[in-house]
Design an enzyme around this catalytic site. Structure first.
Site, mmCIF file in Angstrom:
data_model
loop_
_atom_site.group_PDB
_atom_site.id
_atom_site.type_symbol
_atom_site.label_atom_id
_atom_site.label_comp_id
_atom_site.label_asym_id
_atom_site.label_seq_id
_atom_site.Cartn_x
_atom_site.Cartn_y
_atom_site.Cartn_z
ATOM 1 C CE1 TYR A 1 -26.046 51.573 33.547
ATOM 2 C CE2 TYR A 1 -27.114 51.124 30.821
ATOM 3 C CZ TYR A 1 -27.049 50.948 32.400
ATOM 4 O OH TYR A 1 -28.190 50.664 33.325
ATOM 5 N NE ARG A 2 -24.913 48.270 34.747
ATOM 6 C CZ ARG A 2 -23.952 49.546 36.137
ATOM 7 N NH1 ARG A 2 -23.091 49.698 34.903
ATOM 8 N NH2 ARG A 2 -24.986 49.956 36.253
ATOM 9 C CD1 TRP A 3 -21.037 47.197 24.205
ATOM 10 C CD2 TRP A 3 -19.273 48.448 24.654
ATOM 11 N NE1 TRP A 3 -20.084 47.003 22.842
ATOM 12 C CE2 TRP A 3 -19.687 47.554 23.349
ATOM 13 C CE3 TRP A 3 -18.551 49.257 25.063
ATOM 14 C CZ2 TRP A 3 -18.627 47.597 22.542
ATOM 15 C CZ3 TRP A 3 -17.268 49.573 24.327
ATOM 16 C CH2 TRP A 3 -17.428 49.279 23.427
#
Ligand SMILES: Cc1cc2nc3c(=O)[nH]c(=O)nc-3n(C[C@H](O)[C@H](O)[C@H](O)COP(=O)(O)OP(=O)(O)OC[C@H]3O[C@@H](n4cnc5c(N)ncnc54)[C@H](O)[C@@H]3O)c2cc1C
Length: 293
Positions: A169-171
């Site tokens: 998630y967002r990484w």
């Protein structure tokens, strides 16, 4: 003589960064570089490495807030045709880091390739979206990646294959200094159906973010799939909260909007206020999605 003098053709000193970001805020970069070829980029990176000059890439600036004091070292923008190529071969799509994500989505949708349309409306370029694994509620870019080509600190071009890449998630683990291009694997589908889905998602996305004319940024990561940062900010009574010219968006509280006269310090002050209030009111620690430079 400054070590960067030899790159005068594509490196400028004391360049304002505000016009290059969605917030339109912040100070100057010591140097702004717009290399036109991979060789220019490579020579610049090698020089920065040798002279210990810090450098970083700015793509569309939709996930960066530049501080009022600006950025030391070199900010690199990849915007020339050398970094903007798109090639479609069957279900495989290759795109340069500077390609706007939404342009890639419409091109693949029209070619009858499904998957990326779920990301419609997310601003930014392929490079920025890969770095932070940009995504929607349904999916994120990393899911479609086959390989990513990067330039490492020694100026070598390296292709990282799927089993060497991680996305969550967002990484992403794409911590290489420069992402150059990526290859995606998509599904074949009727182009009309994909384009219809893309249009529908675009309408919903536009309705749930600040108006197009507003200067804004998406600030926090959602703490969990069923706990949205927006919800915690609302519950903490912060809808419409303000610090100086920075205001919590009334369309979605996870965006901050910069009114005329706002400074980057105002936005940072509002970020601190939100984090402290949400922590006190709900017990949650909000983690930044936006990068502060
Ligand atoms: C109105 C609005 C709506 C948004 N909606 C969403 C959303 O729905 N989902 C979502 O995930 N995000 C969303 N965002 C955040 C943002 O659009 C994404 O994070 C986007 O992927 C950032 O891309 P960019 O090209 O603008 O990157 P930038 O902001 O330019 O850069 C972001 C980071 O990536 C690094 N980077 C950029 N390019 C490269 C490269 N080529 N090589 C190495 N590093 C690089 C930069 O150094 C920086 O650390 C939204 C933002 C706004 C303003």
């Amino acid at each position: 003589m400054h070590p960067l003098d030899e790159f005068r053709g594509f490196v400028k000193a004391d360049e304002p960064l505000a016009p290059l970001t969605w917030f339109r805020l912040g100070g100057v970069a010591d140097f702004l570089a717009r290399p036109q070829t991979i060789d220019e980029l490579r020579s610049l990176v090698l020089c920065c490495h040798k002279e210990a000059i810090p450098f970083r890439v700015l793509s569309s600036g939709s996930n960066v807030l530049v501080g009022d004091k600006g950025v030391r070292g070199v900010v690199i923008q990849l915007e020339s045709p050398a970094f903007s190529d798109v090639r479609i071969d069957g279900r495989t799509v290759e795109a340069g880091a500077a390609v706007p994500l939404n342009a890639l989505i419409s091109q693949t949708a029209r070619a009858g390739l499904a998957g990326l349309e779920l990301l419609t409306g997310i601003p930014g370029s392929v490079g920025g979206a890969l770095r932070g694994n940009a995504g929607s509620r349904q999916t994120a870019l990393g899911q479609f990646v086959q390989s990513v080509t990067v330039l490492d600190r020694h100026g070598d071009t390296v292709t990282r294959e799927r089993d060497d890449l991680s996305f969550s998630y967002r990484w992403s683990n794409l911590d290489d200094p420069i992402i150059l291009a990526a290859r995606f694997s998509l599904e074949l589908e009727d182009p009309e159906a994909v384009v219809r889905r893309m249009r529908r998602i675009w309408i919903v996305k536009k309705e749930n973010q600040p108006y197009g004319h507003q200067l804004s940024g998406l600030i926090f990561k959602d703490p969990a799939t069923d706990i949205a940062a927006r919800m915690l900010i609302d519950q903490s009574g912060l809808k419409g909260a303000r610090v100086g010219g920075a205001e919590v968006s009334d369309r979605d509280s996870n965006y901050i909007v910069a009114q005329s006269g706002a400074s980057a310090a105002d936005v940072m002050g509002l970020i601190d206020l939100i984090r402290e209030t949400v922590k006190t009111q709900t017990g949650h620690n909000l983690e930044l999605q936006i990068q502060i430079w």
